[in-house]
Design an enzyme around this catalytic site. Sequence first.
Site, PDB file in Angstrom:
ATOM      1  N   PRO A  62       0.707   4.507   9.587  1.00  0.00           N
ATOM      2  CA  PRO A  62      -0.162   5.431  10.304  1.00  0.00           C
ATOM      3  C   PRO A  62      -1.474   4.763  10.706  1.00  0.00           C
ATOM      4  CG  PRO A  62       0.438   6.299   8.142  1.00  0.00           C
ATOM      5  CD  PRO A  62       1.007   4.943   8.233  1.00  0.00           C
ATOM      6  N   CYS A  63      -1.969   5.131  11.864  1.00  0.00           N
ATOM      7  CA  CYS A  63      -3.191   4.501  12.370  1.00  0.00           C
ATOM      8  C   CYS A  63      -4.343   5.485  12.489  1.00  0.00           C
ATOM      9  CB  CYS A  63      -2.924   3.852  13.718  1.00  0.00           C
ATOM     10  SG  CYS A  63      -2.484   5.043  15.001  1.00  0.00           S
TER      11      CYS A  63
END
Length: 95
Positions: free
Chosen positions: A55-56
């Site tokens: 996830p960013c």
Amino acid sequence: MRAGHLFDGAGGLRIGLEEAGIKTIWTLDILNGQDICKEDPYEYEKPDLIVGGPPCIRTSAAGALSGVQTGESLWPKMLRFIMALKPKWVLVEQP
């Protein structure tokens, strides 16, 4: 080919790869109560392929807009699994 999936989430990558004939031997995701920061990669079977989409949100513009941008990334945690298990292939997708 046998794959291990990090950040499996809803399983989109896993399902697509399974339909292409790649066998899943394990998955790891916080939604399943597993924390990649605490899991020991040596307790997982060695796959031919490690798949993951770290996830960013904490490094993205969307994270900045929602006030959670910290610069933190889970990519190093994925790299720890890669370095420990040494798969032949790695597939990274940035959601």
